[in-house]
Motif scaffolding. Structure first.
Motif, short mmCIF file in Angstrom:
data_model
loop_
_atom_site.label_atom_id
_atom_site.label_comp_id
_atom_site.label_asym_id
_atom_site.label_seq_id
_atom_site.Cartn_x
_atom_site.Cartn_y
_atom_site.Cartn_z
N ILE A 156 0.84 -1.21 0.00
CA ILE A 156 0.00 0.00 0.00
C ILE A 156 0.87 1.25 0.00
N GLN A 157 1.92 1.26 0.83
CA GLN A 157 2.82 2.42 0.84
C GLN A 157 3.46 2.64 -0.53
N ARG A 158 3.90 1.59 -1.10
CA ARG A 158 4.55 1.71 -2.40
C ARG A 158 3.60 2.29 -3.44
N PHE A 159 2.41 1.82 -3.44
CA PHE A 159 1.44 2.32 -4.42
C PHE A 159 1.03 3.77 -4.12
N THR A 160 0.98 4.18 -2.85
CA THR A 160 0.62 5.57 -2.50
C THR A 160 1.70 6.54 -2.98
N ARG A 161 2.92 6.23 -2.67
CA ARG A 161 4.01 7.09 -3.12
C ARG A 161 4.08 7.16 -4.64
N GLY A 162 3.90 6.11 -5.24
CA GLY A 162 3.90 6.11 -6.69
C GLY A 162 2.79 6.99 -7.25
N ARG A 201 3.22 10.37 -9.61
CA ARG A 201 2.56 10.44 -10.92
C ARG A 201 1.68 11.68 -11.03
N CYS A 202 1.09 12.15 -9.92
CA CYS A 202 0.29 13.38 -9.95
C CYS A 202 1.18 14.60 -10.26
N LEU A 203 2.36 14.73 -9.64
CA LEU A 203 3.28 15.84 -9.89
C LEU A 203 3.73 15.85 -11.35
N ALA A 204 4.09 14.72 -11.84
CA ALA A 204 4.53 14.63 -13.23
C ALA A 204 3.41 15.02 -14.17
#
Length: 1891
Positions: free
Chosen positions: A795-801, A805-808
Motif C-alpha cells: 500500500i505504501q509503495r502504491f501511494t508514493r507512486g 505520478r500526480c506531480l509529473a
C-alpha cells in the motif's frame, strides 16, 4: 479400572423411561462413590436428578461410543445390555433402513411393512459363497451359512424362524427356501425347486388368516425338510405341520378372518366353474362373517385363488381333485349356516328342507335324513346295550362346529400329504436343510389351550437355543485355550417339567379328559392342589378359580381353563363320521380313511339310516385300533410331535432367525420401543446378550487390536511379536487382569473394557488433535501477520507512486498549455492571410472567366456558320448525282429488257422442238430445277428493278416539287427580312426588358441556390445520420452474423454430438447383439456339455454292448454329428454307415425340422409341377393360335415386299433401256445443228444424261441394300420368333403401301394435264400393272409428258421407301440393342448359375438340391416381381411360362449334374485306388474321358525339386488321430509348448489343411477340421480350469482362424500378404463356413478364459481391494462381532493388492507368451478390471463396515495402483480404466463432504456412473470409524433422493458380475512364411513330411 470410574462428566448413560423404555442422558458432573443420585442432562437440555436404588446401588447403563452405534452384530457392542441393543436396532432400522442385524448366532429380522429391493437374484449371487460375517446381515447369509456347513461338515442343518404373528416369519422362511432353490438348482428336470416354492401359496391359503396383528398370519407351525443329493442339489422336500388352529374355522374375533381359502371361494363364486358350489358373498356365511372384516386392503381374493389353483396344478393335483377340495370347503360353509332350533330343554331339531343342509348333503354326497338326525342326536354305549339320546341346541351346535373343524382338519392333512407326495423323490437323499416356521411366544387378554401349546413349544425351543448358545461359547473358550468359568444362564427346564413331566399340566389334563364327568373346574382344582405349593413357576390368580398363571422364560401368562378339556379331547360324534364315510363322494371317503389308500365308493355298502347301523357290529381288529387312536388327546399328540421335532433339531446344526414386529399399526419403518423390547425379551435375543455379557463378549485378534490401538503404544512398546506387544500394552493400560484373557489367536475382553480402551484412544487422539490444532493455528497466525505486513508495504509503495505520478502530470499539463497557445495564435494569423489570398484569387478568376467566355462564344458562332454552309453544298451535290444515276439506270433497264424479250422468244421456239423434249428427258430433274431457279431469280430481279425505277421517278418528281416550294419560300423570306428590319427597334426594347428579367431571375436563382445549399447541408446531415444508422445496422448485422455463425457452430456441434450419440447407440446395439449371440453360444456350450455328460452317464450305465453293434471312433462320430452341414455325404458304398453315424449324432429337433422342410419342399415342388403343366397347356394353345395368325400376316407381308422389289427392278430396267435409246438417238442425229456434238445444247443434254445415269446407279445400290436389309430382318424376325413372342409389323407395312400408292397416283393426277389423261384417267392399280408388265409401252406412256410425270412420282416413291427403310433400320437397331442386353443378362445369369453350381457341388446332395431350389425360387420370385411391374397380361402369362420352363430345365440339369458328379466321384475313387496300386504309368489308360469334366485327377508322383518347400505338410489318413492326439490332446502348455513359436500348432494344422486342399481331398479337409475342433473342445472340457491351457488354445484357435482368412484368397484379407504368401492361398475349397465355426469356438474359449480368470481373481478381490490396509494406519479396525468367528471362515492366506497385481501380470505375461492377439489381450484386461470393480463395489454396497472415509482413501489408492499397472503395460486407453469408474465414484462419495445442499449438488454431478439406489445405499451405510467423523443426516439423504428423482435408470442395486463384454477378433495377419516353419522333434510328429 473400576466401572464407577467411567461415570465422569460428559459420560452418557441410559435411564428408564415410561414412553421410550430407555432414554439417553449425559452426566453433568462426575460420580463419586457413595453418591445417592446422578446429575444428568437429557438430550433436549433438561437437567434432572436420577436417584439410585438404595438397596442395589446399581448405576445406570453406560452408552456405547458413537462409532459402535449401528453395528452389524450386537455382540460387537462394548456395553451389552437391553438399551444398547434396542438403540442399535432402532438406529439401523430407522436411519439406515436396515432390517437385519446379527445378535451372536441369531439373525434379528424387523418387519419393514414395505417391499424392499434386497431379495433379487443379484443379491442372491452376491451372498452365494460368502462367509457369514463378511457381508451385511441378511436372511440369505443365514441360508448360505446353512448350505455351506451342510456341504462342508456333511451334517444336516435347520433354520428356526420364530416370532409373533405379523413379525414376518413366513416371508423369511419363504426367502430362505428361495435362496436354496436358486443356488442349488435341481438334480433332475422336474424343477423340484419350483414345486417347493409352489407349496407356499397353497399352505398360505389353507393355513393362514388375517388377525389383528397380521394380515397373513400362519395359524399352524410347519417344518419343511429340503432334501439334497450328494452334489447338494435339491431333489425333493417334506413338510410337517403342527397344531393347526381349528377353532378359527368356526369362530373369529373382531377384525379377524377365517382362513383365506374361504374368502377366495366366496370372491370367485360368480365364475361359472364355481356355480355348483352355491356360494355367495362372505357376509352371507356364519363361519366367515363373525370377524366383520371380510376384505384385506390390497389383496384380490379372486386372483389369489387363481394363484392357488396354479400351485395345485404345478404340484400335480388335477382339476377334478381341486374342484373336490373346493366342494368340501363350500360344504363346510353351508354346514355353518345350518340353523338348529330348540324342541324342548333337552332336545333340538333342524327344520325340514333346510336349504343350507340340503346344499351340504348334496356337496358331500350324503343323505339329508341321516345328517339331520345325527346332528340332533347322539349314541350312548354301555356294556350291554346302546342308547340314542337327543341333545339340546347348544350341544348340537357345538357338535356341528366340531364336525366342521374335523372335516377341515382332515382336508388340511390330506392337502399336506399330497403336497409331500408331489415333493417326494426316488433319488436317495444325502442331506437336508430344515426350515422351521413356528409361532412365537404369545400372550393375550384371554389365553386358552392354543396359547398354552404355543408357549410350551417356545419353552422347548428356548431351552434348545440356550443350550446351543452355551455350547458355542464353551467351544470358543476351549478352542482359544482360556480358563473356562461357568456362565450362569437361565434354564427353563423347571417350566418344561411343570408342563410335560409326570403329574404335570398336560398329564393332569389327559387324566381329567378320561374321567366320565371331568370338567374344566375340577381340572383347575387338581392343578391348584398339585402345583400351587410345590412349584414357584405356577401361580393362582387372586380373583379367579378357573385360571392359572405360568412363569415362562419371557413373561407371566394367565390361562383361562374354560374349553381346555373340550379342545384337548377334540371329540366328534362318531355317527356323524359314519354318515360321512358312507358318502358317495370319493374325495370325502379318502379324507376319512386314515393312512389307507382310497377305495372306490362302490366298495362299501351304502348306509340306510342311523338305526340300522346301530345293530351292525364293527370289525374286531381295526375298530379297536381306531378307538385307541381316537382316545389320544390333542395335547398328547402335540407333545409327541414336539418331541420328534426337538430330536430332529438336536440332530442338526441350528440357525436362528428371530422376527420382530416394530409396531402394531403396520406402518412402514416405524419403531415402537415398547413392542420391540417385549418381543426381544420373548424371543431370547436379550438372553443371548446376557450370556455373552457374562463371559468375554468382546474379542479381538492380535492384529486387529494392534492396528486399532497402535496410537496407545509408544515406539519402544512395539515389538516384532504382535502378541507380546499386545500383552505388554494391556498390562500397562488395564490393571485388573480379570478384565481380559489372552487366547491363541484372540484377546477376550469383559463387557465395557473395549469402551474404556476406546475412551483412552479417543483421549489420546484428542490430545494429538489439540497439539496439531495449536501448531496449525500458530502457522496460520504467522502466515496472516506476514500477509498483512506485505500488504502494508504494498500500500505504501502504491501511494508514493500515485503522488509522484500526480506531480509529473501537472508539469506535463503546464508545458502542454504553452504549446497549445503558440499553435493557436499561429493558426489564427495563417487563417486571416489565407482568406485575403482567396478573395484576390476569386476576383481574378471571375474576370478571366468572363473574357474567355466572350471569346469562346464568338468562335462557336463562326464554326456553326461554316458547318451550315458545308452541309448545304453537300446536299446539293448529292441531289444532282442521284438524278443522273437514276437516268442512267433507267436507260440500261430498257436496253436489257429488249434483249431479254428477244432471248425469251428464241427459247420458246427451241422449247417447241423435239430435241428440247429429249434434252428435258435427258437432263431430268436437275436441269429443270436449275432453270426454274434461274427464272425465279430473274423474275425477282426484274421486279426489284421495276420497283426501283418507279421509286426513283416518284422521288424525282417529289424533289422537283420541293425545290420549287423552297424557291418560293426563299423569295418570301427575303421580303420578310426587309419587313423585319423595321422591327429591330422593338426587339431592342424587348431585349432590355429581358435583361431586367434576367437580373430578377439571377436574384431568384441566388435565393434558390441558398435554399439549395441549406437543403444540401440538411441532406448531408441526414446522410451522416443515415450513415451512422447504417453503421449501427452493419454492427447489428455483424452481431447477427456472428450470432448466426455461433448458432450454426452450435448446431454443428449439436449435430456432431447427435451423430456421436447415434454412433455410440449403434455401437451399443452392436455390442448388445454380439452379447446376445455370445450368450446363445454359451448356452449352446452348456447344453452341449450337459448332453455329453448324459451321454457318458448312459455309456457308463450300459456295461454290455449289444451284439453286432460296431462302435466307431468317438472323434469321428462327434465330427459327423456336429459338422455334417459343412461337408458332403459319403458315397454309395459308404452311405449306409455314414448315414447311421450322422443320424445317431444329429439333434432330434434338427432332424424334425429338416424332415418338415423336405416335406414342404416336395409339396411345393408338386404344386409347381401341376401349375407348370396347366400353364404349358395354356401356352401351347395360345402359341398355336398365334402361329396361325402370324403365318397369315407374315405371308401377306412377304408377298408385298417381293412385289415391291420386283416393281422397283422392272422400273430401273425400263429407265435404263429408255436412257440407252435416248443416247443412241442423240448420237444418230448428228446432222442437225442443234444437236451436233460440241454445240452448247449437246453438251447440256450430255451432262444431264450422265447425271441421270449416276442417279440410277445410286438408286440401284439403294435397292440392293434394301433387299439385303429385308433378308436380314426376316432372319432376325424368324430367330426372334423362336426365342420370344412374335412381333407384328403388318400395320406399318400396310399403311406404307396405301400411302405410297395414293401419293404416286395423286402426283400423277395433279401434274398431268394432257387431254387423254383427263379423258381416260388411269387408276393406281392399272398404273402399277403397266409398270410391272415385262414389255411396257413407253411411247404410249410418254404421251403428253406422262413418262416424265411418272418418273417424278417414282422418285417421290423412292424417297418414301428410303425414309421407311431408315425408320425400319432404326427400329431394327433398337431391337438389336435390346437383344444384346438380353444376351448380356443371360450371360451374367449363366455365370452366376455356374458359380452357384460350383458352390453347391461342395454341399451334400440333399443340401445341394435344397440350396438349388432355394436359389431358383428366389430368382423366379424376382422375375415374377419384374413381370408383375409390366401392364401387359400376355407378357406376364408368357413370362411365367418361360420361368416355369427354366425352372424345370434347371432342376433337370441339376439332377443330371448330381448324377454325373456322383458317377465321376465313384470313378475318381476307383481310379485313385488303381493309381495307387499300379503307378502313374497305367493311369492314362484307365481315366475315363468324362472324369476331367469337374474334378481332374492330379498325378500322384509329381517330380519336385528338393528343399523347395511350399509350406505344406503331408500325412496319411490313418495318422490323423495321432496328429490330433500329439498336437492337441497331449500337448502341455507348461511343458513343450513354452519353447514353441507362438501359434505353432495352428500353423501345423493349417499346413496339413493346405496339403489336403492342394490334393483336392474333400474328405480329408472335412475330417481334419472336425477332428481339430472336437479335440480342442475335449481338451478344454478336460482342463478348462487351467488358465494356461485355455489361454494357449485361445491363441492358437485365433491364429488358425487368421490363417484361414489370410490364405482364403479373398482380396480383403490379402492386402498385407507377400507374393509368396499369396501363392500359398487355398485353391479348391471355400472354408468360410468353417471360419464361422472356428469364430464361435474362439468365443466359447474366450468365455471359458474369463470364467477361469474370475475363479482365480474372485477370492483375491475383496481381501486385496477392501480388507487389506495398503496404507498402514489410515483405517482403524472397529470391533467385530461373534460372526467373524464362525466356523464358516476358512483359514486361507490373506490376499493383498500386490497379490492381485501379480496375478494380473501373470495373466498378461502368459497371454503374451502364447502369442495372443494384442487386441484380444486388451479385451481380456478390460473384462478383468470390470470384474475387479464390480465385485469390489458389490461388497462395498453390502458391507456397512467398509463404508467409511478411510476406506474410501484405501480404495482410491488401490485404484491408482491398478491404473499404474495399466500404464506399465501400455493399456491405459483401451477402456479398462473406465470400468473402474463406478468404484472410483463410490470411493469419492465416501470422502466428500455430506452436509449442505451444495454438497448434494456436487455429489449428484460427480456420481454419474452410480445409480440412485447405489448412492443412497452408500450414504445409508456410511459409518464413522473415529469419533471425529459424523454420520450422514437423514435429511441429506432425502435431498439426494429428491435431486436424483428424474434419473432414468434401472433400480438394480448391485452390478452384474457375470456380465461378459462381447468379444471381437480383429483380423491379424501373420508375417511368418509357412515354408520356413520347422517342426520340433518334441512334438512327436515325425510322420509329417514337408511338401
Amino acid at each position: 479400572m473400576a466401572a464407577s470410574e467411567l461415570y465422569t462428566k460428559l459420560a452418557r448413560v441410559w435411564i428408564p423411561d415410561a414412553e421410550e423404555v430407555w432414554k439417553s442422558a449425559e452426566l453433568i458432573k462426575d460420580y463419586k462413590h457413595g453418591d445417592i443420585s446422578l446429575q444428568l442432562s437429557l438430550e433436549d437440555g433438561t437437567a434432572i436428578e436420577h436417584k439410585l436404588d438404595p438397596k442395589t446401588k446399581n448405576l445406570p447403563h453406560l452408552r456405547n461410543p458413537d462409532i459402535l452405534v449401528g453395528e452389524n452384530d450386537l455382540t460387537a457392542l462394548s456395553y451389552l445390555h437391553e438399551p444398547a441393543v434396542l438403540h442399535n436396532l432402532k438406529v439401523r432400522f430407522i436411519d439406515s433402513k436396515l432390517i437385519y442385524t446379527y445378535c451372536g448366532i441369531v439373525l434379528v429380522a424387523i418387519n419393514p411393512y414395505e417391499n424392499l429391493p434386497i431379495y433379487g437374484s443379484d443379491i442372491i449371487n452376491a451372498y452365494s459363497g460368502q462367509n457369514m460375517g463378511d457381508m451385511d446381515p441378511h436372511i440369505f447369509a443365514v441360508a448360505e451359512e446353512a448350505y455351506k456347513q451342510m456341504a462342508r461338515d456333511e451334517r444336516n442343518q435347520s433354520i428356526i424362524v420364530s416370532g409373533e404373528s405379523g413379525a414376518g416369519k413366513t416371508v423369511s422362511a419363504k426367502y430362505a427356501m428361495r435362496y436354496f432353490a436358486t443356488v442349488s438348482g435341481s438334480a433332475n428336470e422336474a424343477n423340484v425347486e419350483e414345486k417347493v416354492l409352489a407349496s407356499n401359496p397353497i399352505m398360505e391359503a389353507i393355513g393362514n388368516a388375517k388377525t389383528t396383528r397380521n394380515d397373513n398370519s400362519s395359524r399352524f407351525g410347519k417344518y419343511i425338510e429340503i432334501g439334497f443329493d450328494n452334489r447338494y442339489r435339491i431333489i425333493g422336500a417334506n413338510m410337517r405341520t403342527y397344531l393347526l388352529e381349528k377353532s378359527r374355522v368356526v369362530f373369529q374375533a373382531d377384525e379377524e378372518r377365517n382362513y383365506h381359502v374361504f374368502y377366495q371361494l366366496c370372491a370367485s363364486a360368480h365364475l361359472p366353474e364355481y356355480k355348483a358350489l352355491r356360494l355367495s358373498r362372505a357376509d352371507d356365511f356364519h363361519f366367515t362373517k363373525q370377524g366383520r372384516s371380510p376384505v384385506i386392503d390390497g389383496v384380490d381374493d379372486t386372483k389369489e385363488l387363481s394363484n392357488t389353483r396354479h400351485a395345485f396344478t404345478l404340484l400335480g393335483i388335477n382339476e377334478s381333485y381341486q374342484m373336490g377340495l373346493f366342494q368340501v370347503l363350500a360344504a363346510i360353509l353351508h354346514l355353518g349356516n345350518v340353523e338348529i332350533k330348540d324342541r324342548d330343554s333337552d332336545s333340538s331339531v333342524i327344520a325340514p328342507n333346510n336349504h343350507h343342509l340340503t346344499a351340504f348333503c348334496e356337496l358331500v354326497g350324503v343323505t339329508y335324513q341321516d345328517m339331520s338326525h345325527w346332528l340332533c342326536h347322539k349314541k350312548l354305549k354301555t356294556a350291554t346295550e346302546t342308547y340314542i339320546k337327543t341333545v339340546p341346541r347348544l350341544q348340537a351346535t357345538n357338535a356341528r362346529d366340531a364336525l366342521a373343524k374335523h372335516i377341515y382338519a382332515k382336508l388340511f392333512n390330506w392337502i399336506v400329504e399330497h403336497v409331500n407326495k408331489a415333493l417326494h423323490t426316488n433319488v436317495k437323499q444325502h442331506s437336508f436343510i430344515g426350515v422351521l416356521d413356528i409361532y412365537g411366544f404369545e400372550t393375550f387378554e384371554i389365553n386358552s389351550f392354543e396359547q398354552f401349546c404355543i408357549n410350551y413349544a417356545n419353552e422347548k425351543l428356548q431351552q434348545q437355543f440356550n443350550m446351543h448358545v452355551f455350547k458355542l461359547e464353551q467351544e470358543e473358550y476351549m478352542k482359544e485355550q482360556i480358563p473356562w468359568t461357568l456362565i450362569d444362564f437361565y434354564d427353563n427346564q423347571p417350566c418344561i417339567n411343570l408342563i410335560e413331566a409326570k403329574m404335570g399340566i398336560l398329564d393332569l389334563l389327559d387324566e381329567e379328559c378320561k374321567m366320565p364327568k371331568g370338567s374344566d373346574d375340577s381340572w383347575a382344582q387338581k392343578l391348584y392342589n398339585t402345583h400351587l405349593k410345590t412349584c414357584s413357576l405356577f401361580e393362582k390368580p387372586r380373583m379367579s378359580n378357573k385360571a392359572f398363571i405360568i412363569q415362562h422364560f419371557a413373561d407371566k401368562v394367565e390361562y383361562q381353563c374354560d374349553g381346555f378339556l373340550e379342545k384337548n379331547k377334540d371329540t366328534v360324534n362318531g355317527e356323524q363320521i359314519n354318515v360321512l364315510k358312507a358318502s358317495k363322494f370319493d374325495l370325502l371317503i379318502e379324507l376319512f380313511q386314515d393312512e389307507e389308500k382310497a377305495t372306490s365308493p362302490t366298495g362299501q355298502a351304502p348306509g340306510t339310516g342311523g338305526r340300522t347301523r346301530l345293530s351292525v357290529k364293527p370289525d374286531k381288529a381295526r375298530p379297536g385300533a381306531s378307538s385307541k387312536e381316537h382316545k389320544k388327546t390333542v395335547g398328547c399328540q402335540f407333545r409327541n410331535s414336539l418331541q420328534l421335532l426337538m430330536e430332529t433339531l438336536n440332530a442338526t446344526t441350528p440357525h436362528y432367525v428371530r422376527c420382530i414386529k416394530p409396531n402394531d399399526l403396520k406402518f412402514p419403518f416405524t419403531f415402537d420401543p415398547k413392542r420391540a423390547v417385549q418381543q426381544l425379551r420373548a424371543c431370547g435375543v436379550l438372553e443371548t446378550i446376557r450370556i455373552s455379557a457374562a463371559g468375554f463378549p468382546s474379542r479381538w485378534t492380535y492384529q486387529e487390536f494392534f492396528s486399532r490401538y497402535r496410537v496407545l503404544m509408544k515406539q519402544k512398546d512395539v515389538l516384532q511379536d504382535k502378541k507380546l506387544t499386545c500383552k505388554n500394552v494391556l498390562e500397562r493400560l488395564v490393571q485388573d487382569q480379570d478384565k481380559y484373557q489372552f487366547g491363541k489367536t484372540k484377546i477376550f475382553f469383559r463387557a465395557g473394557q473395549v469402551a474404556y480402551l476406546e475412551k483412552l484412544r479417543a483421549d489420546k487422539l484428542r490430545v494429538a488433535c489439540i497439539r496439531i490444532q495449536k501448531t496449525i493455528r500458530c502457522w496460520l497466525a504467522r502466515k496472516k501477520y506476514l500477509r498483512k505486513r506485505r500488504a502494508a508495504i504494498t500500500i505504501q509503495r502504491f501511494t508514493r507512486g500515485y503522488q509522484a505520478r500526480c506531480l509529473a502530470k501537472f508539469m506535463r499539463r503546464t508545458e502542454a498549455a504553452t504549446t497549445i497557445q503558440k499553435f493557436q495564435r499561429m493558426y489564427v494569423e495563417r487563417k486571416r492571410y489565407r482568406q485575403k489570398q482567396a478573395a484576390a484569387l476569386a476576383m481574378q478568376t471571375i474576370l478571366r472567366a468572363y473574357m474567355a467566355r466572350q471569346k469562346y462564344q464568338r468562335l462557336v458562332r463562326e464554326d456553326k456558320a461554316l458547318l451550315i454552309q458545308k452541309h448545304v453544298r453537300g446536299w446539293l451535290a448529292r441531289q444532282w448525282y442521284k438524278r443522273c444515276l437514276r437516268a442512267i439506270v433507267y436507260l440500261q433497264c430498257c436496253v436489257r429488257r429488249m434483249k431479254a424479250r428477244r432471248e425469251l422468244k428464241k427459247l420458246k421456239i427451241e422449247a417447241r422442238s423435239v430435241e428440247h423434249f429429249k434434252k428435258l428427258n435427258i437432263g431430268m430433274e436437275n436441269k429443270i430445277m436449275q432453270l426454274q431457279r434461274k427464272i425465279d431469280e430473274q423474275n425477282k430481279d426484274h421486279r426489284a428493278v421495276v420497283e426501283r425505277l418507279s421509286g426513283l421517278e416518284s422521288t424525282h418528281a417529289a424533289e422537283s416539287e420541293r425545290m420549287r416550294v423552297e424557291l418560293t419560300r426563299l423569295r418570301g423570306a427575303e421580303e420578310e427580312a426587309k419587313s423585319n428590319g423595321n422591327r429591330v427597334t422593338s426587339l431592342l426594347e424587348e431585349l432590355e426588358k429581358l435583361r431586367k428579367e434576367l437580373s430578377t431571375t439571377q436574384k431568384e436563382k441566388k435565393t434558390i441556390e441558398d435554399w439549395a445549399q441549406t437543403y444540401r447541408d440538411e441532406m448531408e446531415k441526414m446522410v451522416a445520420e443515415l450513415k451512422e444508422q447504417n453503421g449501427l445496422l452493419k454492427s447489428e448485422k455483424d452481431d447477427l452474423n456472428r450470432m448466426i455463425k455461433d448458432q450454426s457452430q452450435q448446431m454443428t456441434e449439436k449435430m456432431v454430438r447427435a451423430i456421436a450419440e447415434e454412433t455410440q447407440q449403434l455401437e451399443s446395439d452392436l455390442n448388445d447383439e454380439r452379447s446376445r449371440y455370445q450368450n446363445l453360444l454359451t448356452e449352446h456350450l452348456r447344453l452341449e456339455e450337459k448332453y455329453d455328460d448324459l451321454k457318458e452317464e448312459i455309456s457308463h450305465s450300459v456295461n454290455v454292448p449289444k451284439p453286432g453293434h460296431r462302435r466307431t471312433d468317438s472323434t469321428h462320430s462327434s465330427n459327423e454329428s456336429e459338422y455334417t452341414y459343412n461337408s458332403e455325404f459319403a458315397e454309395s458304398e459308404e452311405g449306409s454307415r455314414a448315414t447311421e453315424d450322422v443320424t445317431r449324432g444329429m439333434d432330434t429337433s434338427l432332424t424334425l425340422k429338416l424332415q418338415k422342410r423336405l416335406t414342404e419342399l416336395e409339396q411345393e415342388k408338386q404344386s409347381l409341377r401341376n401349375e407348370l403343366e396347366s400353364k404349358e397347356d395354356q401356352f401351347q394353345r395360345a402359341r398355336a393360335r398365334d402361329d396361325v395368325e402370324h403365318k397369315k400376316a407374315r405371308g401377306a407381308e412377304l408377298e408385298y415386299e417381293s412385289l415391291k422389289r420386283q416393281e422397283l427392278e422392272s422400273e430401273n430396267k425400263k429407265l435404263k433401256h429408255n436412257l440407252a435409246e435416248m443416247r443412241q438417238s442423240l448420237l444418230g442425229n448428228v446432222g442437225t445443228g442443234a444437236g451436233a456434238p460440241g454445240s452448247p445444247a449437246y453438251k447440256v443434254l450430255l451432262d444431264q444424261l450422265n447425271s441421270s445415269c449416276e442417279e440410277l446407279d445410286v438408286r440401284k445400290e439403294e435397292v440392293l441394300i434394301l433387299r439385303s436389309q429385308l433378308v436380314s430382318q426376316k432372319e432376325a424376325l424368324q430367330h426372334k420368333e423362336t426365342m420370344t413372342e412374335p412381333v407384328h409389323h403388318m400395320e406399318d407395312m400396310s399403311k406404307l403401301k396405301d400411302s405410297e400408292i395414293k401419293q404416286a397416283y395423286m402426283g400423277l393426277k395433279d401434274t398431268n394435264r394432257s387431254p387423254r389423261f383427263l379423258r381416260n384417267p388411269l387408276e393406281a392399280n392399272e398404273l402399277l400393272s403397266k409398270l410391272r408388265s415385262p414389255t411396257p409401252d413407253f411411247h404410249r406412256l410418254n404421251e403428253d409428258g406422262e413418262l416424265w410425270l411418272v418418273y417424278q412420282g417414282l422418285k417421290e416413291t423412292n424417297r418414301l421407301l428410303e425414309s421407311q427403310l431408315q425408320a425400319q433400320r432404326r427400329s431394327y437397331d433398337n431391337e438389336v440393342e435390346v437383344m444384346r442386353g438380353e444376351l448380356q443378362s443371360v450371360k451374367e445369369e449363366n455365370n452366376r448359375q455356374q458359380q452357384l453350381l460350383a458352390q453347391n457341388l461342395q454341399l451334400p446332395p440333399e443340401a445341394r438340391i435344397e440350396a438349388s431350389l432355394q436359389h431358383e425360387i428366389t430368382r423366379l420370385t424376382n422375375e415374377n416381381l419384374d413381370v408383375l411391374k409390366s401392364d401387359n397380361p400376355t407378357e406376364f402369362r408368357e413370362g411365367r411360362c418361360t420361368i416355369f420352363r427354366r425352372l424345370i430345365d434347371l432342376m433337370e440339369q441339376l439332377e443330371k449334374q448330381d448324377k454325373t458328379i456322383r458317377k465321376l466321384k465313384k470313378q475318381l475313387k476307383v481310379f485313385s485306388k488303381k493309381i495307387g496300386e499300379m503307378g502313374a504309368g497305367q493311369m492314362e489308360g484307365q481315366v475315363s474321358p468324362g472324369q476331367m469334366v469337374d474334378e481332374p485327377i492330379r498325378p500322384v508322383n509329381i517330380p519336385r525339386r528338393e528343399k523347395d518347400f511350399q509350406g505344406m505338410l503331408e500325412y496319411k489318413k490313418e495318422d490323423e488321430l495321432k496328429l490330433v492326439k500329439n498336437l492337441i490332446l497331449e500337448l502341455k502348455p507348461r511343458g513343450v509348448a513354452v519353447n514353441l513359436i507362438p501359434g505353432l500348432p495352428a500353423y501345423i494344422l493349417f499346413m496339413c489343411l493346405r496339403h489336403a486342399d492342394y490334393n483336392n481331398d474333400d474328405q480329408k479337409v472335412r475330417t481334419l477340421l472336425t477332428s481339430t475342433i472336437n479335440s480342442i473342445k475335449k481338451i478344454l472340457k478336460k482342463r478348462g480350469d487351467d488358465f494356461e491351457t485355455v489361454s494357449f488354445w485361445l491363441s492358437n484357435t485365433c491364429r488358425f482362424l487368421h490363417c484361414l482368412k489370410q490364405y482364403s484368397g479373398d482380396e480383403s484379407f490379402m492386402k498385407h500378404n507377400t507374393p509368396k504368401q499369396n501363392e500359398h492361398c487355398l485353391s479348391n475349397f471355400d472354408l468360410a463356413e468353417y471360419r464361422q465355426v472356428l469364430s464361435d469356438l474362439a468365443i466359447q474359449i474366450y468365455q471359458q478364459l474369463i470364467k477361469c480368470m474370475e475363479n482365480i481373481l474372485q477370492p483375491m478381490i475383496v481381501s486385496g481391494m477392501l480388507e487389506h490396509e495398503t496404507i498402514q494406519g489410515v483405517s482403524g479396525v472397529k470391533p467385530t462381532g461373534l460372526r467373524k468367528r464362525t466356523s464358516s471362515i476358512a483359514d486361507e492366506g490373506t490376499y493383498t493388492l500386490d497379490s492381485i497385481l501379480r496375478q494380473l501380470s501373470a495373466f498378461h505375461s502368459t497371454m503374451c507368451q502364447h502369442g495372443t492377439d494384442p487386441e484380444l489381450i486388451k479385451q481380456v484386461v478390460k473384462q478383468q478390471f470390470y470384474i475387479i470393480g464390480a465385485v469390489t463395489l458389490n461388497n462395498l454396497l453390502l458391507r456397512k463396515d467398509m463404508c467409511s472415509w478411510s476406506k474410501g482413501m484405501q480404495i482410491r489408492y488401490n485404484v491408482s495402483q491398478l491404473e499404474e499397472w495399466l500404464r506399465d503395460k501400455s493399456l491405459m486407453v483401451y477402456g479398462a480404466k473406465e470400468t473402474l469408474e463406478p468404484l472410483i465414484q463410490a470411493a469419492q462419495l465416501l470422502q466428500v463432504k455430506k452436509k449442505t445442499d451444495e454438497d448434494a449438488e456436487a455429489i449428484c454431478s460427480m456420481c454419474l456412473a452410480l445409480s440412485t439406489a447405489q448412492i443412497v445405499k452408500v450414504l445409508n451405510l456410511y459409518t464413522p470409524v473415529n469419533e471425529f467423523e459424523e454420520r450422514v443426516a437423514v435429511t441429506f439423504i432425502r435431498t439426494i433422493q429428491t435431486r436424483l428423482r428424474d434419473r432414468c435408470e434401472t433400480p438394480q442395486l448391485l452390478m452384474d458380475t457375470k456380465m461378459i463384454y462381447p468379444v471381437t477378433f480383429p483380423f491379424n495377419p501373420s508375417s511368418l512364411a509357412l515354408e520356413t516353419i520347422q517342426i520340433p522333434s518334441s512334438l512327436n510328429l515325425a510322420f509329417l513330411s514337408r511338401v
